[in-house]
Scaffold this active site. Structure first.
Site, PDB file in Angstrom:
ATOM      1  N   GLU A  56       9.675  16.303  15.171  1.00 33.65           N
ATOM      2  CA  GLU A  56       9.920  16.244  13.736  1.00 33.65           C
ATOM      3  C   GLU A  56       8.924  17.160  13.022  1.00 33.65           C
ATOM      4  O   GLU A  56       7.714  16.967  13.136  1.00 33.65           O
ATOM      5  CB  GLU A  56       9.749  14.802  13.234  1.00 33.65           C
TER       6      GLU A  56
ATOM      7  N   CYS B 155      13.197  12.122   5.551  1.00 32.29           N
ATOM      8  CA  CYS B 155      13.488  11.718   6.927  1.00 32.29           C
ATOM      9  C   CYS B 155      14.946  11.974   7.284  1.00 32.29           C
ATOM     10  O   CYS B 155      15.307  12.039   8.455  1.00 32.29           O
ATOM     11  CB  CYS B 155      13.139  10.248   7.119  1.00 32.29           C
TER      12      CYS B 155
ATOM     13  N   GLU C  73      10.938   1.827   9.650  1.00 34.05           N
ATOM     14  CA  GLU C  73      11.807   2.967   9.322  1.00 34.05           C
ATOM     15  C   GLU C  73      10.999   4.221   9.621  1.00 34.05           C
ATOM     16  O   GLU C  73      10.070   4.552   8.881  1.00 34.05           O
ATOM     17  CB  GLU C  73      12.197   2.927   7.837  1.00 34.05           C
TER      18      GLU C  73
ATOM     19  N   LYS D 292       0.844  -1.195   0.000  1.00 37.89           N
ATOM     20  CA  LYS D 292       0.000   0.000   0.000  1.00 37.89           C
ATOM     21  C   LYS D 292       0.884   1.251   0.000  1.00 37.89           C
ATOM     22  O   LYS D 292       1.657   1.471   0.927  1.00 37.89           O
ATOM     23  CB  LYS D 292      -0.895   0.038   1.254  1.00 37.89           C
TER      24      LYS D 292
END
Ligand code: NDP
Length: 480
Positions: free
Chosen positions: A383, A282, A248, A173
């Protein structure tokens, strides 16, 4: 433009005929729709994958390698078309999609086409016991791959290529926010002769379609890239079924700059590591830590360079900073800028949305530099995942290391120095999965990739990925 699921080699509407809207972030309009798939669609994809596994797991390595290479070639043949599609779907500059995203998607397939032919396992002779042990590495069966929106085809293929190279079949997905190139990959796989059912692509929302993949009792492993909160939730759902997990997750990466570095190279690279892909990588170095001796000079030069970046429609060749991926994401990033001053930060450049002529409803933000003095502020601890970096100074190696490690995240770090002792001291002590010294985002696909702490568990890349997508079995034979 109608995106469909790709199940058993066929394009299909979702069973319940429910659809989601797909936006073009450069102009803020809906330009297509995609399936809002349910558990039933995921089940159908699983059944196709389970059937295909019986034969795919028995194909020779040469056959697998040949199909993967063919997929890589076709991606490169269609590079302009795919780059344009990626840029439109995600808002990233067309130049970036052409130079990085699409070539890397091809490289992922080519790399694992080669790697699988070199993958081997160990044997241990148990001397004195008349026995030999060897390790069989077998594919897991049906595995799930779930990827985010920032590097859509790049990260989608980074998971799928090793999974199928190792003999697994996949239910995958992509992010519901950027489904387009995953959809186009289905056609490419068919054209390359990938047998039906080896790769199945189901579109939909994370908490329904994605969760149906994670919760499926017979999907043996999940390779997930995305946010830390989502990763923690996936781990909770998957744990009682003892699934193999590769997570991750997010990052808040330090970019540590010492006076003795190659200043010009550092400056040019720091502009890139801060703002490539609108800062939505990232690995971006979002916390810039600068030795006090060069702090004022750096501040002046960095602001100057960043002020030269062109924010514009992603389809324009000279655009450096395109649109953020969605309106919701733009608002989230902006909300961090809005708390900067209350947190004691000082905006040195940017801070505002941009209206791009001809694309007035797009989601644009100026690249933003904020000076901070306290590493505990939200801007340095959370973040942001947008074109926002902070800068602060440090006085000593010990302070730089302490600041760099003062984060719940541990994905990557960049170090700028020409001092060998410092390089090795920092490389050893930085609590991150990757340390770049005098460079950024230089990737050799053989290396292990992943994060420490809240940046995830497991490693992808090279043989690590092939190990993840296989189960090792010890065979012990005693002879007489
Ligand atoms: P999300 O965690 O929101 O989503 C990632 C993927 O997971 C999407 O496909 C999403 O679907 C799906 N998903 C969401 N909820 C669930 C669930 N309950 N079960 C299963 N799947 C689910 O991340 P973003 O897409 O917002 O991506 C940005 C994040 O990804 C950042 O934190 C970034 O740091 C991280 N990232 C990490 C990288 C790494 O290598 N460590 C590389 C790139 C990004 P949907 O989109 O439909 O919600």
């Amino acid at each position: 433009m109608k995106i469909q699921n790709y199940i058993n080699g066929e394009f299909e509407n979702p069973i319940e005929d429910n659809w989601l809207e797909n936006y073009n972030p450069a102009i803020g309009v809906v330009y297509g729709r995609l399936p809002n798939s349910t558990t039933e669609d995921v089940e159908k994809a699983y059944q196709a994958a389970a059937t295909a596994f019986l034969s795919w797991s028995q194909t020779t390595l040469e056959e697998r390698s040949k199909v993967l290479s063919k997929i890589a070639d076709l991606i490169l043949d269609k590079i302009q078309f795919l780059a344009a599609a990626e840029s439109k779907d995600n808002g990233k500059p067309i130049s970036l999609a052409t130079e990085i995203d699409i070539p890397r998607a091809a490289a992922n397939f080519q790399f694992f086409a080669n790697a699988i032919t070199q993958f081997s396992s160990e044997a241990h002779e148990s001397i004195g016991m008349n026995a030999v042990n060897f390790t069989l590495r077998q594919p897991l069966g049906v595995v799930g791959c779930i990827s985010p929106w920032n590097l859509p085809l790049y990260l989608f293929t980074w998971k799928i290529a090793p999974a199928i190279a190792a003999g697994n079949c996949v239910v995958a997905k992509p992010s519901e926010i950027t489904p387009m190139t995953a959809y186009l990959l289905g056609e490419i796989c068919t054209e390359a002769g990938l047998p039906k059912g080896v790769l199945n692509i189901v579109h939909g929302l994370g908490n329904t379609t994605g969760e149906a993949i994670v919760a499926h009792p017979n999907i043996k492993a999940i390779s997930f890239t995305g946010g830390t909160k989502t990763g923690a939730y996936i781990a909770k759902v998957a744990a009682p079924m003892f699934k193999k997990l590769s997570l991750e997750l997010g990052g808040k990466n330090p970019n540590i700059i010492f006076e003795d570095c190659n200043y010009e190279k550092m400056l040019a690279t720091t502009v890139r590591s801060s703002f490539t892909n609108q800062g939505q990588i990232c690995l971006c170095g979002s916390r810039i830590l600068v030795e006090d001796k060069i702090y004022d000079q750096f501040k002046k030069d960095f602001v100057q360079r960043v002020s030269e970046l062109i924010v514009g429609n992603p389809s324009a060749e000279n655009t450096n900073i395109g649109a953020l991926v969605s309106k919701a994401h733009l608002e989230k990033v902006k909300s961090y800028i809005d708390i900067a001053e209350a947190e004691g930060g000082k905006i040195l450049f940017g801070g505002n949305k941009v209206v791009v002529k001809g694309s007035e409803n797009g989601y644009y933000l100026l690249p933003t530099i904020i000076e901070v003095s306290d590493n505990k502020c939200k801007l340095n601890q959370e973040e942001i995942f947008g074109p926002v970096v902070t800068i602060m100074s440090f006085k000593s190696d010990a302070e730089a290391l302490q600041l760099a490690n003062d984060s719940k995240y541990g994905l990557s770090a960049t170090l700028w120095t020409n001092n060998l002792n410092r390089t090795l001291q920092f490389s050893k002590q930085l609590q991150t999965g990757i340390v770049w010294v005098n460079t950024w985002m230089l990737r050799d696909l053989r290396t292990p990739f992943g994060g420490q702490k809240d940046s995830g568990v497991g490693r992808e890349g090279g043989f690590e990925a092939l190990r993840f997508f296989t189960e090792s079995k010890n065979i012990c034979i005693q002879y007489e």
